[in-house]
Write an enzyme that holds these catalytic residues in place. Structure first.
Site, PDB file in Angstrom:
ATOM      1  N   HIS A 127      -9.737 -31.926  19.971  1.00  0.00           N
ATOM      2  CA  HIS A 127     -10.700 -31.093  19.236  1.00  0.00           C
ATOM      3  C   HIS A 127     -12.126 -31.506  19.588  1.00  0.00           C
ATOM      4  O   HIS A 127     -12.953 -30.687  19.920  1.00  0.00           O
ATOM      5  CB  HIS A 127     -10.431 -31.233  17.723  1.00  0.00           C
ATOM      6  CG  HIS A 127     -11.224 -30.302  16.857  1.00  0.00           C
ATOM      7  ND1 HIS A 127     -11.066 -30.239  15.496  1.00  0.00           N
ATOM      8  CD2 HIS A 127     -12.181 -29.381  17.148  1.00  0.00           C
ATOM      9  CE1 HIS A 127     -11.877 -29.327  14.989  1.00  0.00           C
ATOM     10  NE2 HIS A 127     -12.560 -28.801  15.974  1.00  0.00           N
TER      11      HIS A 127
ATOM     12  N   GLY B 162       0.868  -1.173   0.000  1.00  0.00           N
ATOM     13  CA  GLY B 162       0.000   0.000   0.000  1.00  0.00           C
ATOM     14  C   GLY B 162       0.905   1.222   0.000  1.00  0.00           C
ATOM     15  O   GLY B 162       2.141   1.101  -0.055  1.00  0.00           O
ATOM     16  N   SER B 163       0.295   2.397   0.127  1.00  0.00           N
ATOM     17  CA  SER B 163       1.089   3.628   0.015  1.00  0.00           C
ATOM     18  C   SER B 163       2.155   3.730   1.104  1.00  0.00           C
ATOM     19  O   SER B 163       3.231   4.286   0.886  1.00  0.00           O
ATOM     20  CB  SER B 163       0.165   4.838   0.070  1.00  0.00           C
ATOM     21  OG  SER B 163      -0.719   4.719   1.176  1.00  0.00           O
TER      22      SER B 163
ATOM     23  N   GLU C 297       4.049   1.477   2.249  1.00  0.00           N
ATOM     24  CA  GLU C 297       5.163   0.528   2.109  1.00  0.00           C
ATOM     25  C   GLU C 297       6.115   0.917   0.988  1.00  0.00           C
ATOM     26  O   GLU C 297       7.195   0.344   0.851  1.00  0.00           O
ATOM     27  CB  GLU C 297       4.632  -0.892   1.837  1.00  0.00           C
ATOM     28  CG  GLU C 297       3.906  -1.515   3.015  1.00  0.00           C
ATOM     29  CD  GLU C 297       2.567  -0.865   3.268  1.00  0.00           C
ATOM     30  OE1 GLU C 297       1.777  -0.734   2.320  1.00  0.00           O
ATOM     31  OE2 GLU C 297       2.308  -0.459   4.416  1.00  0.00           O
TER      32      GLU C 297
ATOM     33  N   HIS D 145       0.404  -3.974   4.461  1.00  0.00           N
ATOM     34  CA  HIS D 145      -0.100  -2.624   4.641  1.00  0.00           C
ATOM     35  C   HIS D 145      -0.497  -2.451   6.116  1.00  0.00           C
ATOM     36  O   HIS D 145      -0.639  -3.428   6.840  1.00  0.00           O
ATOM     37  CB  HIS D 145      -1.298  -2.424   3.709  1.00  0.00           C
ATOM     38  CG  HIS D 145      -1.679  -1.000   3.520  1.00  0.00           C
ATOM     39  ND1 HIS D 145      -0.763   0.014   3.478  1.00  0.00           N
ATOM     40  CD2 HIS D 145      -2.894  -0.418   3.345  1.00  0.00           C
ATOM     41  CE1 HIS D 145      -1.398   1.159   3.293  1.00  0.00           C
ATOM     42  NE2 HIS D 145      -2.686   0.924   3.212  1.00  0.00           N
TER      43      HIS D 145
ATOM     44  N   GLU E  70      -3.851 -10.488   2.006  1.00  0.00           N
ATOM     45  CA  GLU E  70      -2.815 -10.657   3.039  1.00  0.00           C
ATOM     46  C   GLU E  70      -2.822 -12.054   3.647  1.00  0.00           C
ATOM     47  O   GLU E  70      -1.786 -12.549   4.100  1.00  0.00           O
ATOM     48  CB  GLU E  70      -2.963  -9.599   4.125  1.00  0.00           C
ATOM     49  CG  GLU E  70      -2.515  -8.206   3.712  1.00  0.00           C
ATOM     50  CD  GLU E  70      -3.550  -7.449   2.887  1.00  0.00           C
ATOM     51  OE1 GLU E  70      -4.648  -8.016   2.624  1.00  0.00           O
ATOM     52  OE2 GLU E  70      -3.283  -6.298   2.509  1.00  0.00           O
TER      53      GLU E  70
ATOM     54  N   GLY F 269      -5.838 -25.112  12.450  1.00  0.00           N
ATOM     55  CA  GLY F 269      -7.125 -25.431  11.831  1.00  0.00           C
ATOM     56  C   GLY F 269      -7.778 -24.237  11.150  1.00  0.00           C
ATOM     57  O   GLY F 269      -8.940 -24.317  10.756  1.00  0.00           O
TER      58      GLY F 269
HETATM   59  C1  LIG Z   1     -10.864 -19.389   8.884  1.00  0.00           C
HETATM   60  C2  LIG Z   1     -11.834 -20.468   9.245  1.00  0.00           C
HETATM   61  N1  LIG Z   1     -13.168 -20.235   9.134  1.00  0.00           N
HETATM   62  C3  LIG Z   1     -14.048 -21.211   9.419  1.00  0.00           C
HETATM   63  C4  LIG Z   1     -13.631 -22.441   9.863  1.00  0.00           C
HETATM   64  C5  LIG Z   1     -14.628 -23.514  10.251  1.00  0.00           C
HETATM   65  N2  LIG Z   1     -14.551 -24.679   9.388  1.00  0.00           N
HETATM   66  C6  LIG Z   1     -13.898 -25.796   9.761  1.00  0.00           C
HETATM   67  S1  LIG Z   1     -14.008 -27.010   8.655  1.00  0.00           S
HETATM   68  C7  LIG Z   1     -14.932 -26.076   7.610  1.00  0.00           C
HETATM   69  C8  LIG Z   1     -15.415 -26.636   6.312  1.00  0.00           C
HETATM   70  C9  LIG Z   1     -14.356 -26.919   5.302  1.00  0.00           C
HETATM   71  O1  LIG Z   1     -14.949 -27.508   4.192  1.00  0.00           O
HETATM   72  P1  LIG Z   1     -14.148 -28.180   3.018  1.00  0.00           P
HETATM   73  O2  LIG Z   1     -12.873 -27.508   2.796  1.00  0.00           O
HETATM   74  O3  LIG Z   1     -15.077 -28.257   1.853  1.00  0.00           O
HETATM   75  O4  LIG Z   1     -13.784 -29.635   3.532  1.00  0.00           O
HETATM   76  P2  LIG Z   1     -14.782 -30.845   3.840  1.00  0.00           P
HETATM   77  O5  LIG Z   1     -15.164 -30.699   5.266  1.00  0.00           O
HETATM   78  O6  LIG Z   1     -15.932 -30.776   2.926  1.00  0.00           O
HETATM   79  O7  LIG Z   1     -13.936 -32.069   3.649  1.00  0.00           O
HETATM   80  C10 LIG Z   1     -15.161 -24.820   8.155  1.00  0.00           C
HETATM   81  C11 LIG Z   1     -15.934 -23.753   7.487  1.00  0.00           C
HETATM   82  C12 LIG Z   1     -12.238 -22.614  10.028  1.00  0.00           C
HETATM   83  N3  LIG Z   1     -11.709 -23.758  10.483  1.00  0.00           N
HETATM   84  N4  LIG Z   1     -11.365 -21.632   9.685  1.00  0.00           N
END
Ligand SMILES: Cc1ncc(C[n+]2csc(CCOP(=O)(O)OP(=O)(O)O)c2C)c(N)n1
Ligand SMILES: [Mg+2]
Length: 525
Positions: free
Chosen positions: A281, A25-26, A28, A70, A47, A400
């Site tokens: 988890h 951005g400006s 940088e 930025h 980003e 995750g």
């Molecule tokens: C940044 C972010 N937003 C939301 C989630 C919640 N989340 C975990 S798994 C998932 C679905 C992923 O779906 P996909 O990539 O199609 O894989 P599939 O489960 O169908 O194998 C989501 C939205 C997350 N882990 N990270």
């Protein structure tokens, strides 16, 4: 006269940080002014993608790429991926541009009044130097902190009018410093740990990402063989620490308390190396370990050791400790574990089971392929099917957070030109980092992107079952044509609905020397 910018580039050279990932951005532009020819700038369109490419690159090389972002809006946009970088312990150094010093307080456009605070819960270090005179030293401090164990991201914000200011006679002293991070178990501490292991009749290993990150996979194998101990991979793995083809490879531990206790019962000593204890988890409560099982834990991360709810921990470098243990422990004869065979899923007429996708990838990819995976509901299928043998064969979002995998594959391929990267990405996950396709096209990185298009957030379908929740909105993902999306970003792409089509598409992809994308139609099992 040497400017702060010149001294900073010299500092970056000293640390081998000549690859930079960014989105400008400006604020940088004065830092990027007359960009030196021995540096490479890899641009991302978002980003999150910039940081994920850098994170992947850092994980392969073990070095610190500089990430140029930025100010508040740009740095803020990267923070979802930054959550992964903390857990993957990538020593990424983020440099945010700031408005001119005198005007920040007026909150003019693209000034960031709390710049140092912004990424603070996530970074090991975050600062904005109080004076231009302290810029080079602060950047050096960020680099050193990022690279000390446990490694992790650091952040500096620099007003853009600082870069052309002069340095003083002390700056070269700062630029030339070397820092050595060296601690190890003493002989008596190692003997205590070895005695614990020698006293066990049926030890089992649980290995984590620090093993792969410290390139000590071969020592993990030597220790497992010496003990005749099965080697499990700790739950929610971001890396692959043990060859999945080895007879002592036991599999992937599930991310819940009761499941782990069940699978490790019967072993009187659980030896966890380079992993948190444990990164659960799913909620399946129970006793952490079966009666009669004890746990020892070796990690180079004091925070992981402090928060572990059970087990005796040794804060020590993983590579050194594994190598010395593999020499020291008394050999044991234990029968090789029997691993449950996976019965492959069956395809439908116009959609493949994920087992088919991973089986065909394994068959057609080079043996030393690097797998980058962000496909959330297919972990068991992947780990039960794909063969990985050498160090650095697997990368996945460490916390995750989706948006890592697709662009990280680009950074990993850039860092690893001699190995082929296959990115198996879910159709949901792909959208969080989709702009990485543009960087792959522009850099001509030969990543083979395989999008598993099951038209759903499959993991949410599974969680709905687990949590007994019904009619939750927003689980389906209809109407995304990845062949067209990829073509729009400049990556040639094709559709595969059957195993035969996938074979042809993958054969073409591996023969290509640029990036390709395959939309593999799958169903959620
Ligand atoms: C940044 C972010 N937003 C939301 C989630 C919640 N989340 C975990 S798994 C998932 C679905 C992923 O779906 P996909 O990539 O199609 O894989 P599939 O489960 O169908 O194998 C989501 C939205 C997350 N882990 N990270
Ligand atoms: Mg999906």
């Amino acid at each position: 006269m040497t400017t702060i910018r010149e001294a900073t580039y010299e500092l970056l050279r000293q640390h081998g940080m000549t690859t930079m990932f960014g989105n400008p951005g400006s604020n940088e532009l004065t830092f990027l002014n007359e960009f030196p020819e021995d540096f490479r700038y890899v641009m991302g369109l978002h980003e999150g993608s910039v940081l994920a490419m850098a994170d992947g690159y850092a994980q392969v090389t073990g070095t610190s790429p500089l990430v140029s972002l930025h100010s508040a809006a740009g740095t803020g946009t990267s923070m979802g991926v930054l959550a992964n970088t903390v857990v993957s312990k990538s020593p990424v150094v983020v440099l945010s541009g700031q408005q001119v010093r005198d005007m920040v307080g007026q909150e003019i456009m693209v000034a960031s009044t709390e710049a140092a605070q912004l990424p603070k819960p996530l970074t090991k270090f975050s600062a904005e130097p109080l004076s231009p005179k302290d810029v080079v030293r602060t950047i050096a401090q960020a680099i050193h902190i990022a690279n000390m164990h446990p490694k992790g991201p650091a952040h500096i914000s620099v007003p853009y009018d600082d870069w052309d200011q002069p340095t003083d006679e002390n700056t070269p002293l700062t630029v030339q410093r070397r820092v050595v991070d060296a601690t190890a178990l003493s002989e008596s501490q190692l003997a205590e740990l070895a005695a614990r292991i020698d006293a066990a009749t049926s030890p089992v290993l649980v290995l984590g990402p620090e093993v792969d990150a410290t390139h000590s996979n071969a020592d993990a194998v030597r220790l497992a063989e010496r003990l005749g101990a099965p080697a499990w991979i700790a739950p929610s793995p971001p890396r692959c620490p043990f060859p999945t083809t080895h007879p002592l490879f036991a599999g992937l531990l599930p991310p819940n308390v009761a499941g782990i206790a069940e699978l490790l019962s019967g072993h009187d000593l659980v030896i966890v190396v380079g992993a948190p204890v444990f990164r659960y988890h799913h909620d399946r409560p129970g006793r952490y370990l079966a009666e009669g099982s004890n746990l020892v834990h070796i990690s180079q991360d004091p925070a992981e050791i402090a928060r572990a709810p059970f087990g005796d921990s040794f804060l020590a470098p993983v590579a050194d400790t594994l190598a010395r243990l593999a020499e020291t422990v008394v050999p044991k004869e234990n029968p090789a574990p029997a691993r449950a065979e996976r019965t492959p899923g069956v395809d439908r007429e116009d959609r493949m089971h994920p087992d088919t996708v991973f089986r065909v990838i394994t068959e057609l990819a080079p043996d030393d392929a690097v797998h980058v995976v962000e496909s959330t509901s297919t972990a068991d299928s992947f780990w039960g099917t794909v063969r990985m043998e050498s160090q650095g064969s697997y990368y996945s979002a460490a916390a995750g957070g989706l948006g890592f995998g697709l662009p990280a594959a680009v950074g990993i391929q850039l860092a690893n030109p001699q190995r082929r990267v296959v990115a198996s990405i879910g159709d949901g996950s792909a959208n969080f980092g989709i702009t990485g396709l543009w960087s792959a096209a522009q850099q001509n990185t030969p990543v083979v992107f395989v999008i598993l298009r099951n038209d759903t957030y499959g993991a949410m379908v599974n969680f709905n079952k687990r949590l007994k929740t019904n009619n939750t909105p927003s689980v389906d993902l209809p109407g995304i044509d990845f062949v067209q999306v990829a073509a729009g970003y400049g990556v040639p792409a094709e559709l595969a609905t059957t195993e035969a089509e996938l074979r042809l598409a993958l054969t073409r992809a591996f023969a290509s020397d640029g990036p390709t994308l395959i939309e593999a139609r799958t169903f959620h099992d």
